[in-house]
Design a protein around this motif. Structure first.
Motif, PDB file in Angstrom:
ATOM      1  N   GLN A  58     -27.024   2.288  -1.721  1.00 18.95           N
ATOM      2  CA  GLN A  58     -26.971   3.742  -1.834  1.00 18.95           C
ATOM      3  C   GLN A  58     -25.750   4.154  -1.024  1.00 18.95           C
ATOM      4  O   GLN A  58     -24.639   3.513  -1.115  1.00 18.95           O
ATOM      5  N   SER A  59     -25.922   4.916  -0.223  1.00 23.00           N
ATOM      6  CA  SER A  59     -24.860   5.564   0.410  1.00 23.00           C
ATOM      7  C   SER A  59     -23.957   4.904   1.386  1.00 23.00           C
ATOM      8  O   SER A  59     -22.801   5.147   1.997  1.00 23.00           O
ATOM      9  N   TYR A  95     -18.819   6.904  -8.767  1.00 27.84           N
ATOM     10  CA  TYR A  95     -19.601   7.288  -7.525  1.00 27.84           C
ATOM     11  C   TYR A  95     -20.960   6.678  -7.855  1.00 27.84           C
ATOM     12  O   TYR A  95     -21.380   5.922  -6.936  1.00 27.84           O
ATOM     13  N   GLU A 131     -29.325   7.817 -11.999  1.00 30.64           N
ATOM     14  CA  GLU A 131     -28.911   8.509 -10.949  1.00 30.64           C
ATOM     15  C   GLU A 131     -27.933   9.614 -11.590  1.00 30.64           C
ATOM     16  O   GLU A 131     -28.014  10.781 -11.479  1.00 30.64           O
ATOM     17  N   TYR A 156     -26.396  11.210   8.043  1.00 28.79           N
ATOM     18  CA  TYR A 156     -26.591  12.619   7.369  1.00 28.79           C
ATOM     19  C   TYR A 156     -26.734  13.749   8.696  1.00 28.79           C
ATOM     20  O   TYR A 156     -25.967  13.282   9.564  1.00 28.79           O
ATOM     21  N   ASN A 197     -25.026  16.633  -7.310  1.00 32.72           N
ATOM     22  CA  ASN A 197     -24.047  16.068  -7.275  1.00 32.72           C
ATOM     23  C   ASN A 197     -23.012  16.645  -8.325  1.00 32.72           C
ATOM     24  O   ASN A 197     -21.857  16.711  -8.229  1.00 32.72           O
TER      25      ASN A 197
HETATM   26  N1  GLU Z   1     -26.939   8.138  -4.844  1.00 31.34           N
HETATM   27  C1  GLU Z   1     -27.308   8.952  -3.772  1.00 31.34           C
HETATM   28  C2  GLU Z   1     -26.847  10.366  -4.302  1.00 31.34           C
HETATM   29  O1  GLU Z   1     -25.854  10.556  -4.687  1.00 31.34           O
HETATM   30  C3  GLU Z   1     -26.643   8.560  -2.588  1.00 31.34           C
HETATM   31  C4  GLU Z   1     -27.724   9.164  -1.535  1.00 31.34           C
HETATM   32  C5  GLU Z   1     -27.684   8.395  -0.158  1.00 31.34           C
HETATM   33  O2  GLU Z   1     -27.872   7.296  -0.097  1.00 31.34           O
HETATM   34  O3  GLU Z   1     -27.555   9.086   0.834  1.00 31.34           O
HETATM   35  O4  GLU Z   1     -27.708  11.378  -4.001  1.00 31.34           O
END
Ligand code: GLU
Length: 306
Positions: free
Chosen positions: A64-65, A190, A159, A242, A166
């Motif tokens: 993921q991120s 993305y 996603e 975050y 997004n």
């Molecule tokens: N693919 C997730 C999103 O775009 C990433 C989120 C993450 O891992 O912070 O919401």
């Protein structure tokens, strides 16, 4: 003094495994929501080539991120300092998919590790490469020294189908003239970047490049300058968790990045990269056990950057 990492990791694993964590597996898409919440693995790789792992450290998960650091690295390698005209380097202090700050700041994302910033990075890669999906994956495979690393197309599609916030972020940025390419093409890149799968072993070995001043440990090849590696580490430190980056820095004291798949990777410059995976997340979106393990690891070894 040389730390006995294998012993330390095993000890920490068993201590933390039994602590009730109360977190929740990421609910956004079925592919993530269905992961066994009890998975737990850790792997540490040193710049000297040593490997230490325990638990589910060989099992792949959705990074993921965490992938945002890898796409940022490729864009920074190609564009140099001009990159910062499109995206800032300040912590956001807001959730990763927040909209209001982006509007207030006229479509220039606070940093490349929140969703809006990573989307701008993908836009830059779409301009730079004819086949950005291929070139990003080739770059990730190169720094990981592993030709088996791949996207998960189902995760990316899922996603994309459900990524309403997004979509709002990219449309807002397009209206502010900070997206040059077609929205669909940028979001495809993305979501594929977010869908990359790695085990803790693969993740730690991929991120060794940031602990090794931009050089791939196994080949000695420089992919970014040591100044670039320093800057990316600084961004991970200040923006990688975050709106919990301060708390993470306070507790762990190492540059790192987390993802909602439950992975966290952290590096000690010149020394090691460590990856932890435990899918239950706290309210800020960071792996509960991952944070706990890294906090005790840096406390026990006395190795942090502070
Ligand atoms: N693919 C997730 C999103 O775009 C990433 C989120 C993450 O891992 O912070 O919401």
């Amino acid at each position: 003094m040389k730390a006995n990492y294998q012993h330390i990791l095993e000890e920490l694993y068993h201590v933390i495994k039994v602590i009730p964590d109360g977190g929740q597996v990421a609910p956004y898409i079925p592919e993530l929501a269905e992961i066994d919440p009890n998975k737990f693995g850790v792997h540490l790789a040193t710049t000297m080539g040593e490997q230490f792992g325990y638990g589910d450290h060989e099992e792949k998960f959705s990074i993921q991120s965490i992938g945002k650091v890898l796409s940022l690295t490729l864009a920074f390698q190609q564009k140099g300092e001009a990159l910062w005209e499109r995206v800032g380097v300040e912590p956001s202090g807001n959730p990763f998919n927040s909209l209001w700050q982006l509007e207030y700041e006229k479509g220039k994302p606070r940093n490349p590790l929140i969703n809006s910033g990573a989307i701008v990075i993908c836009d830059i890669l779409c301009t730079l490469f004819d086949d950005p999906l291929h070139d990003l994956l080739a770059f990730i495979r190169k720094i990981s020294g592993n030709a088996e690393i791949n996207y998960n197309d189902e995760v990316a599609a899922s996603e994309k189908k459900l990524g309403f916030r997004n979509a709002a972020l990219i449309n807002l940025m397009k209206s502010c003239h900070n997206i040059d390419n077609e929205i669909d093409e940028v979001m495809d890149l993305y979501y594929h970047m977010c869908s990359v799968e790695m085990s803790c072993t693969e993740l730690a070995n991929t991120f060794l490049v940031y602990a090794n001043h931009g050089k791939i440990v196994s080949t000695g090849e420089s992919v970014i300058t040591s100044s670039m590696a320093k800057r990316i580490n600084a961004i991970m430190q200040t923006c990688g968790f975050y709106d919990e980056a301060g708390e993470y820095t306070f507790k762990v004291g190492l540059p790192g990045k987390s993802g909602i798949g439950g992975g966290i990777v952290a590096i000690h410059p010149g020394n090691y990269a460590v990856a932890v995976w435990s899918p239950k997340l706290n309210k800020k979106g960071n792996s509960v056990k991952g944070m706990q393990l890294l906090e005790i690891l840096t406390t026990k070894t006395g190795l942090s950057i502070f």
